[in-house]
Design an enzyme around this catalytic site. Structure first.
Site, PDB file in Angstrom:
ATOM      1  N   GLU A  94       0.819  -1.205   0.000  1.00 17.83           N
ATOM      2  CA  GLU A  94       0.000   0.000   0.000  1.00 17.83           C
ATOM      3  C   GLU A  94       0.860   1.264   0.000  1.00 17.83           C
ATOM      4  O   GLU A  94       1.935   1.303   0.591  1.00 17.83           O
ATOM      5  CB  GLU A  94      -0.925  -0.012   1.213  1.00 17.83           C
ATOM      6  CG  GLU A  94      -1.941  -1.154   1.114  1.00 17.83           C
ATOM      7  CD  GLU A  94      -2.968  -1.169   2.230  1.00 17.83           C
ATOM      8  OE1 GLU A  94      -4.158  -1.346   1.922  1.00 17.83           O
ATOM      9  OE2 GLU A  94      -2.608  -1.010   3.404  1.00 17.83           O
ATOM     10  N   CYS A 107       3.476   8.415   1.457  1.00 11.91           N
ATOM     11  CA  CYS A 107       4.014   7.450   2.410  1.00 11.91           C
ATOM     12  C   CYS A 107       4.267   6.159   1.624  1.00 11.91           C
ATOM     13  O   CYS A 107       3.340   5.544   1.103  1.00 11.91           O
ATOM     14  CB  CYS A 107       2.992   7.238   3.528  1.00 11.91           C
ATOM     15  SG  CYS A 107       3.504   6.007   4.723  1.00 11.91           S
ATOM     16  N   CYS A 114       6.181  -7.181   6.699  1.00 11.72           N
ATOM     17  CA  CYS A 114       7.360  -6.799   7.482  1.00 11.72           C
ATOM     18  C   CYS A 114       7.802  -8.015   8.277  1.00 11.72           C
ATOM     19  O   CYS A 114       6.961  -8.747   8.808  1.00 11.72           O
ATOM     20  CB  CYS A 114       7.010  -5.651   8.426  1.00 11.72           C
ATOM     21  SG  CYS A 114       8.444  -4.998   9.308  1.00 11.72           S
ATOM     22  N   CYS A 118       6.281  -5.909  15.567  1.00  8.67           N
ATOM     23  CA  CYS A 118       5.907  -4.958  16.619  1.00  8.67           C
ATOM     24  C   CYS A 118       4.445  -5.235  16.969  1.00  8.67           C
ATOM     25  O   CYS A 118       3.602  -5.368  16.072  1.00  8.67           O
ATOM     26  CB  CYS A 118       6.100  -3.531  16.134  1.00  8.67           C
ATOM     27  SG  CYS A 118       7.794  -3.253  15.570  1.00  8.67           S
ATOM     28  N   CYS A 121       1.425  -3.065  15.593  1.00  7.69           N
ATOM     29  CA  CYS A 121       1.414  -2.719  14.165  1.00  7.69           C
ATOM     30  C   CYS A 121       0.736  -3.801  13.341  1.00  7.69           C
ATOM     31  O   CYS A 121       1.088  -4.985  13.435  1.00  7.69           O
ATOM     32  CB  CYS A 121       2.845  -2.524  13.678  1.00  7.69           C
ATOM     33  SG  CYS A 121       2.951  -2.212  11.908  1.00  7.69           S
ATOM     34  N   LEU A 225      10.658   4.795  18.712  1.00  4.67           N
ATOM     35  CA  LEU A 225      11.152   4.450  20.046  1.00  4.67           C
ATOM     36  C   LEU A 225      10.078   3.717  20.867  1.00  4.67           C
ATOM     37  O   LEU A 225      10.255   2.590  21.279  1.00  4.67           O
ATOM     38  CB  LEU A 225      11.635   5.715  20.758  1.00  4.67           C
ATOM     39  CG  LEU A 225      12.374   5.476  22.064  1.00  4.67           C
ATOM     40  CD1 LEU A 225      13.644   4.667  21.847  1.00  4.67           C
ATOM     41  CD2 LEU A 225      12.706   6.798  22.758  1.00  4.67           C
ATOM     42  N   ASN A 301      -3.407   3.865  16.469  1.00  7.17           N
ATOM     43  CA  ASN A 301      -4.457   3.610  15.496  1.00  7.17           C
ATOM     44  C   ASN A 301      -4.909   2.163  15.628  1.00  7.17           C
ATOM     45  O   ASN A 301      -4.109   1.239  15.447  1.00  7.17           O
ATOM     46  CB  ASN A 301      -3.932   3.868  14.074  1.00  7.17           C
ATOM     47  CG  ASN A 301      -3.612   5.347  13.872  1.00  7.17           C
ATOM     48  OD1 ASN A 301      -4.444   6.216  14.136  1.00  7.17           O
ATOM     49  ND2 ASN A 301      -2.397   5.644  13.441  1.00  7.17           N
ATOM     50  N   CYS A 344      -0.879   5.427  10.273  1.00  3.24           N
ATOM     51  CA  CYS A 344       0.335   4.713  10.701  1.00  3.24           C
ATOM     52  C   CYS A 344      -0.006   3.362  11.277  1.00  3.24           C
ATOM     53  O   CYS A 344      -0.831   3.260  12.180  1.00  3.24           O
ATOM     54  CB  CYS A 344       1.042   5.451  11.834  1.00  3.24           C
ATOM     55  SG  CYS A 344       1.716   7.006  11.398  1.00  3.24           S
TER      56      CYS A 344
HETATM   57  N1  SAH Z   1       9.073   0.016   9.878  1.00  2.00           N
HETATM   58  C1  SAH Z   1       9.329   1.383  10.081  1.00  2.00           C
HETATM   59  C2  SAH Z   1       8.475   2.302   9.249  1.00  2.00           C
HETATM   60  C3  SAH Z   1       7.000   1.989   9.087  1.00  2.00           C
HETATM   61  S1  SAH Z   1       5.916   2.188  10.439  1.00  2.00           S
HETATM   62  C4  SAH Z   1       9.206   1.727  11.552  1.00  2.00           C
HETATM   63  O1  SAH Z   1       8.721   0.903  12.305  1.00  2.00           O
HETATM   64  O2  SAH Z   1       9.644   2.812  11.932  1.00  2.00           O
HETATM   65  C5  SAH Z   1       5.628   3.941  10.598  1.00  2.00           C
HETATM   66  C6  SAH Z   1       5.337   4.367  12.043  1.00  2.00           C
HETATM   67  O3  SAH Z   1       4.027   3.951  12.467  1.00  2.00           O
HETATM   68  C7  SAH Z   1       6.307   3.767  13.044  1.00  2.00           C
HETATM   69  O4  SAH Z   1       6.711   4.724  13.987  1.00  2.00           O
HETATM   70  C8  SAH Z   1       5.441   2.729  13.709  1.00  2.00           C
HETATM   71  O5  SAH Z   1       5.943   2.375  14.961  1.00  2.00           O
HETATM   72  C9  SAH Z   1       4.115   3.423  13.774  1.00  2.00           C
HETATM   73  N2  SAH Z   1       2.983   2.521  14.034  1.00  2.00           N
HETATM   74  C10 SAH Z   1       2.891   1.218  13.764  1.00  2.00           C
HETATM   75  N3  SAH Z   1       1.672   0.732  14.131  1.00  2.00           N
HETATM   76  C11 SAH Z   1       0.984   1.778  14.633  1.00  2.00           C
HETATM   77  C12 SAH Z   1      -0.343   1.924  15.149  1.00  2.00           C
HETATM   78  N4  SAH Z   1      -1.195   0.913  15.170  1.00  2.00           N
HETATM   79  N5  SAH Z   1      -0.730   3.150  15.579  1.00  2.00           N
HETATM   80  C13 SAH Z   1       0.112   4.205  15.499  1.00  2.00           C
HETATM   81  N6  SAH Z   1       1.372   4.130  15.006  1.00  2.00           N
HETATM   82  C14 SAH Z   1       1.810   2.935  14.575  1.00  2.00           C
HETATM   83 FE1  SF4 Z   2       7.522  -3.469  10.775  1.00  2.00          FE
HETATM   84 FE2  SF4 Z   2       5.330  -2.295  11.722  1.00  2.00          FE
HETATM   85 FE3  SF4 Z   2       7.405  -2.748  13.347  1.00  2.00          FE
HETATM   86 FE4  SF4 Z   2       7.582  -0.842  11.420  1.00  2.00          FE
HETATM   87  S1  SF4 Z   2       6.183  -0.832  13.181  1.00  2.00           S
HETATM   88  S2  SF4 Z   2       9.115  -2.421  11.943  1.00  2.00           S
HETATM   89  S3  SF4 Z   2       6.349  -1.816   9.792  1.00  2.00           S
HETATM   90  S4  SF4 Z   2       6.143  -4.335  12.322  1.00  2.00           S
END
Ligand code: SAH
Ligand code: SF4
Length: 361
Positions: A94, A107, A114, A118, A121, A225, A301, A344
């Site tokens: 996407e 974006c 991935c 996390c 996410c 972070l 989110n 995000c």
């Molecule tokens: N993989 C990279 C870039 C993509 S994620 C990273 O992790 O930095 C972009 C941002 O969205 C990151 O800061 C991630 O931690 C944040 N993010 C992921 N899931 C989210 C959620 N459900 N709500 C808000 N931010 C989120």
């Molecule tokens: Fe991967 Fe989502 Fe973690 Fe970013 S926040 S490293 S996209 S799992």
């Protein structure tokens, strides 16, 4: 299966020049063709009128200038757009466009899915993963330009698509070579010509690649972070077990090009009762000492099945105030595109399902 001609869109200067060299063309042709592909955004050789007719015909016999396909477009009530992009092997990722007062950021995804998991996410729940190639990464940007008719590259600075955030699906520093190749193409002054100051790369903290990223690309860095203690970050961002907070912050301290005018952004997702206390905020202030930093507080989110809730407004405000009082800018981000799961951490493509259906058929 139809055999497709080789795609020239997304090739680096050296690669393009090698192709033309193999055709017996002179070196200046590379510059001409580069201009058509990346400055004019032209996809039809016939329209490349500064090239001789015979050269255009020779190109058309061997090559195409293609884009990935858009397989679905959604528009949020806040005008954020989300495109589901299908690549040539049918896998999908996407891309999101976030408009803001006559400008806006695309974006871009760096991987299908991935490999990191996390826990907050949605992208991390997607099983099928592969790296995107440089043409697939550049292709996402070019598609957005096509969509808004923003060709040739505007020279007056007034661009609708003015910024790139490498914050889509995937971890860009785990697909580093392709990301470098793609961003080098995008930053080239004779083509798309987007300045490194308008590009932000977000990483979950792949420490060994961070320094090189700053040296080689010099783009703005955002670091996910999300926690101030290793025991919690180990759970939220499991790559922390390999690259713990102290190592991550020391890589930030030496990130090339970071200074008070170009600060590192620390992203901090606000998870109710998990990482959002005043004590967490005070510890964050302590950790960021001596780093040219700003903080983005991202309201969590939600997505189906997510094990977290977003912190309350008053909690987020109190957290932000502690950072502000210590001199850190810490805006609470206004979520964009939540209604179409474009915000995000909400991105996920159904590649897995699509592929399974095909296999069954
Ligand atoms: N993989 C990279 C870039 C993509 S994620 C990273 O992790 O930095 C972009 C941002 O969205 C990151 O800061 C991630 O931690 C944040 N993010 C992921 N899931 C989210 C959620 N459900 N709500 C808000 N931010 C989120
Ligand atoms: Fe991967 Fe989502 Fe973690 Fe970013 S926040 S490293 S996209 S799992």
């Amino acid at each position: 299966m139809t055999i497709r001609l080789k795609n020239l869109a997304g090739l680096s200067r050296n690669e393009l020049s090698a192709e033309l060299n193999a055709m017996g063309e002179k070196p200046f042709r590379t510059k001409q063709l580069w201009h058509w592909i990346y400055h004019q955004g032209e996809t039809n050789f016939d329209q490349m009128t500064s090239l001789s007719k015979s050269f255009r015909m020779a190109l058309a016999e061997r090559y195409e200038v293609r884009r990935p396909k858009i397989s679905d477009t959604q528009t949020s009530k806040d005008q954020t757009k989300k495109w589901l992009i299908r690549f040539e092997d049918q896998q999908e990722a996407e891309t999101v466009y976030i408009p803001e007062n006559g400008r806006g950021a695309v974006c871009i995804s760096s991987q299908v899915g991935c490999t990191l998991t996390c826990t907050f996410c949605r992208t991390g729940t997607q099983k099928l993963v592969r790296n995107l190639t440089a043409p697939e990464i550049v292709g996402q940007f070019m598609l957005a330009r096509d969509f808004y008719g923003e060709w040739p590259t505007p020279t007056d600075g007034g661009r609708l698509i003015s910024n790139i955030v490498m914050m889509g699906m995937g971890e860009p520093l785990l697909n580093y070579r392709n990301v470098v190749k793609a961003l080098t193409i995008i930053m080239d002054n004779e083509g798309i010509a987007l300045s490194k100051r308008r590009i932000t790369l977000s990483t979950s903290g792949i420490v060994p690649v961070m320094h090189q990223c700053g040296e080689e690309l010099g783009v703005n860095l955002a670091v996910s972070l999300h926690a101030v203690r290793d025991d919690l970050r180990d759970i939220l961002v499991p790559i922390n077990r390999r690259y713990p907070i102290a190592d991550l912050l020391s890589a930030c301290r030496t990130y090339p090009g970071a200074n008070n005018a170009r600060r590192i952004t620390f992203e901090y997702v606000m998870l109710k009762g998990v990482n959002d206390s005043d004590a967490d905020a005070r510890e964050l202030v302590r950790l960021l000492r001596n780093i040219p930093a700003k903080v983005n507080l991202i309201p969590f989110n939600a997505w189906e099945g997510a094990p977290y809730k977003c912190s309350s407004k008053t909690r987020m405000k109190s957290f932000a105030e502690i950072l502000n009082a210590s001199g850190y800018s810490a805006p609470i981000r206004i979520p964009r595109g939540r209604d179409i799961l474009a915000a995000c951490g909400q991105l996920k493509s159904a590649t897995e399902r699509t592929l399974n259906v095909k296999t069954v058929l």
